[in-house]
Design a protein around this motif. Structure first.
Motif, PDB file in Angstrom:
ATOM      1  N   UNK A 204       0.835  -1.200   0.000  1.00  0.00           N
ATOM      2  CA  UNK A 204       0.000   0.000   0.000  1.00  0.00           C
ATOM      3  C   UNK A 204       0.869   1.249   0.000  1.00  0.00           C
ATOM      4  N   UNK A 205       1.927   1.244   0.811  1.00  0.00           N
ATOM      5  CA  UNK A 205       2.806   2.406   0.903  1.00  0.00           C
ATOM      6  C   UNK A 205       3.536   2.674  -0.401  1.00  0.00           C
ATOM      7  N   UNK A 206       4.012   1.610  -1.053  1.00  0.00           N
ATOM      8  CA  UNK A 206       4.707   1.771  -2.332  1.00  0.00           C
ATOM      9  C   UNK A 206       3.788   2.413  -3.369  1.00  0.00           C
ATOM     10  N   UNK A 207       2.561   1.925  -3.435  1.00  0.00           N
ATOM     11  CA  UNK A 207       1.607   2.433  -4.411  1.00  0.00           C
ATOM     12  C   UNK A 207       1.169   3.851  -4.076  1.00  0.00           C
ATOM     13  N   UNK A 208       0.871   4.099  -2.796  1.00  0.00           N
ATOM     14  CA  UNK A 208       0.416   5.424  -2.386  1.00  0.00           C
ATOM     15  C   UNK A 208       1.519   6.466  -2.584  1.00  0.00           C
ATOM     16  N   UNK A 209       2.750   6.111  -2.228  1.00  0.00           N
ATOM     17  CA  UNK A 209       3.864   7.049  -2.393  1.00  0.00           C
ATOM     18  C   UNK A 209       4.109   7.377  -3.853  1.00  0.00           C
ATOM     19  N   UNK A 210       4.071   6.359  -4.707  1.00  0.00           N
ATOM     20  CA  UNK A 210       4.264   6.576  -6.140  1.00  0.00           C
ATOM     21  C   UNK A 210       3.137   7.430  -6.711  1.00  0.00           C
ATOM     22  N   UNK A 211       1.906   7.151  -6.275  1.00  0.00           N
ATOM     23  CA  UNK A 211       0.760   7.923  -6.757  1.00  0.00           C
ATOM     24  C   UNK A 211       0.826   9.379  -6.339  1.00  0.00           C
ATOM     25  N   UNK A 270      -5.350  22.937  -7.433  1.00  0.00           N
ATOM     26  CA  UNK A 270      -6.014  21.637  -7.423  1.00  0.00           C
ATOM     27  C   UNK A 270      -5.074  20.463  -7.276  1.00  0.00           C
ATOM     28  N   UNK A 271      -3.761  20.737  -7.125  1.00  0.00           N
ATOM     29  CA  UNK A 271      -2.804  19.631  -7.004  1.00  0.00           C
ATOM     30  C   UNK A 271      -3.063  18.815  -5.744  1.00  0.00           C
ATOM     31  N   UNK A 272      -3.392  19.502  -4.648  1.00  0.00           N
ATOM     32  CA  UNK A 272      -3.672  18.788  -3.403  1.00  0.00           C
ATOM     33  C   UNK A 272      -4.880  17.880  -3.530  1.00  0.00           C
ATOM     34  N   UNK A 273      -5.927  18.382  -4.189  1.00  0.00           N
ATOM     35  CA  UNK A 273      -7.129  17.566  -4.389  1.00  0.00           C
ATOM     36  C   UNK A 273      -6.824  16.380  -5.283  1.00  0.00           C
ATOM     37  N   UNK A 274      -5.970  16.595  -6.280  1.00  0.00           N
ATOM     38  CA  UNK A 274      -5.621  15.486  -7.177  1.00  0.00           C
ATOM     39  C   UNK A 274      -4.857  14.402  -6.419  1.00  0.00           C
ATOM     40  N   UNK A 275      -3.925  14.814  -5.568  1.00  0.00           N
ATOM     41  CA  UNK A 275      -3.168  13.843  -4.766  1.00  0.00           C
ATOM     42  C   UNK A 275      -4.112  13.066  -3.847  1.00  0.00           C
ATOM     43  N   UNK A 276      -5.051  13.781  -3.213  1.00  0.00           N
ATOM     44  CA  UNK A 276      -6.011  13.125  -2.320  1.00  0.00           C
ATOM     45  C   UNK A 276      -6.899  12.140  -3.070  1.00  0.00           C
ATOM     46  N   UNK A 278      -5.884  10.546  -6.084  1.00  0.00           N
ATOM     47  CA  UNK A 278      -5.066   9.501  -6.709  1.00  0.00           C
ATOM     48  C   UNK A 278      -4.509   8.518  -5.687  1.00  0.00           C
ATOM     49  N   UNK A 279      -4.072   9.006  -4.537  1.00  0.00           N
ATOM     50  CA  UNK A 279      -3.393   8.142  -3.561  1.00  0.00           C
ATOM     51  C   UNK A 279      -4.258   6.954  -3.130  1.00  0.00           C
ATOM     52  N   UNK A 280      -5.479   7.150  -2.624  1.00  0.00           N
ATOM     53  CA  UNK A 280      -6.281   5.973  -2.250  1.00  0.00           C
ATOM     54  C   UNK A 280      -6.663   5.113  -3.444  1.00  0.00           C
ATOM     55  N   UNK A 281      -6.902   5.749  -4.603  1.00  0.00           N
ATOM     56  CA  UNK A 281      -7.296   4.984  -5.793  1.00  0.00           C
ATOM     57  C   UNK A 281      -6.177   4.043  -6.230  1.00  0.00           C
ATOM     58  N   UNK A 282      -4.954   4.559  -6.313  1.00  0.00           N
ATOM     59  CA  UNK A 282      -3.824   3.716  -6.748  1.00  0.00           C
ATOM     60  C   UNK A 282      -3.456   2.696  -5.675  1.00  0.00           C
ATOM     61  N   UNK A 283      -3.543   3.083  -4.416  1.00  0.00           N
ATOM     62  CA  UNK A 283      -3.192   2.153  -3.332  1.00  0.00           C
ATOM     63  C   UNK A 283      -4.127   0.942  -3.344  1.00  0.00           C
ATOM     64  N   UNK A 284      -5.421   1.183  -3.463  1.00  0.00           N
ATOM     65  CA  UNK A 284      -6.395   0.080  -3.481  1.00  0.00           C
ATOM     66  C   UNK A 284      -6.230  -0.757  -4.751  1.00  0.00           C
TER      67      UNK A 284
END
Length: 301
Positions: A204-211, A270-276, A278-284
């Protein structure tokens, strides 16, 4: 929230949002819970096969390019902790190629989703009185007013945004997994099927960090892509004010945003919203993908 922040310009009827939380709060207060999930049907119906093509495409291109470069000798190949040029080329180009193929499905989905998400905020005098009743209505309306081929006019702009994101994402993701394998002493010969044996939180961390890294770095491209999509919808309508600023392409859009909207800070609206987002989407997605891939590989062995 991401789309509305990025589309926040002088052509919107409301005052600019102060951030992701403010965008969500105001949208819910003025339009209700349904507005927060505008475009959900398009994402569900189109996004699922798109993601399948995306992930299988990446694996196919990664293995193919690795095979093509099998005779490439790199001095860092056997150096622990190194990330050599060969790995960079494999992961970066595989991510870009996977996005190129999957955008055949992602482009219509993205156009419908983002048109629906921002339609309430656009100035009627400039953009026409457009109100899509749902994803199917949006598809039919766009096909009628712009032609069915018109929905793919944004293919290159979308690829210019999604492509670098995917390339950077898989580059970071594979590198983070390499570091996790070294920590758990998983050898290179084991790594393909042993990824899922990494602790779940590390996957999860690898994916979330990359995202997080990839989505933040490519946020200006994503915003330019959205602006171009909205502009195409405006140009296609008879009520369009032809004197309104029109972007001639991705570079012109980025340049205009830099000059007129606060420089670098404006580019990352909107970069912060995009990170918020992408991170859960890519992690899951990636954690489930790694676990399922390992499970079926063992079951079919």
């Amino acid at each position: 929230a991401k789309a509305r922040l990025q589309a926040s310009t002088k052509y919107c009827t409301d005052a600019p949002f102060r951030g992701p939380i403010d965008a969500i709060t105001q949208t819910y207060r003025k339009e209700g819970i349904r507005a927060l999930y505008a475009g959900f049907a398009a994402v569900t119906v189109g996004g699922t096969p798109g993601t399948v093509i995306y992930l299988t495409g990446y694996a196919f291109f990664r293995d193919t390019i690795t095979s093509l470069l099998s005779n490439w000798n790199d001095d860092n190949n056997n150096t622990p902790g190194s990330y050599n040029a060969k790995e960079f080329i494999v992961h970066f180009s595989s991510g870009m190629l996977a996005e190129t193929v999957s955008c055949i499905i992602y482009v219509p989905v993205d156009v419908i989703k983002e048109r629906m998400q921002i339609q309430q905020r656009l100035d009627v005098k400039t953009f026409g009185n457009t109100h899509y009743r749902g994803s199917w209505d949006a598809l039919c309306s766009i096909a009628k007013t712009e032609g069915f081929r018109g929905i793919y006019k944004g293919y290159l702009a979308t690829l210019a945004s999604f492509g670098p994101f995917s390339a950077l994402y898989f580059m970071f993701y594979e590198r983070f997994k390499d570091l996790a394998r070294e920590h758990h002493q998983i050898t290179l010969t084991q790594k393909r099927m042993e990824d899922a044996n990494l602790p779940f939180l590390q996957l999860v961390s690898c994916s979330a960090g990359a995202g997080a890294l990839a989505s933040w770095l490519t946020s200006p491209l994503d915003m330019a892509k959205l602006r171009l999509q909205v502009q195409r919808g405006r140009i296609s309508r008879p009520a369009t004010d032809i004197q309104t600023i029109q972007y001639t392409g991705m570079i012109d859009c980025l340049h205009s945003m830099y000059i007129n909207e606060g420089g670098v800070r404006g580019l990352f609206r909107g970069a912060g919203a995009r990170v918020l987002h992408v991170v859960p989407a890519t992690a899951i997605t990636m954690s489930c993908y790694e676990k399922c891939r390992s499970y079926y590989a063992k079951s079919l062995a």
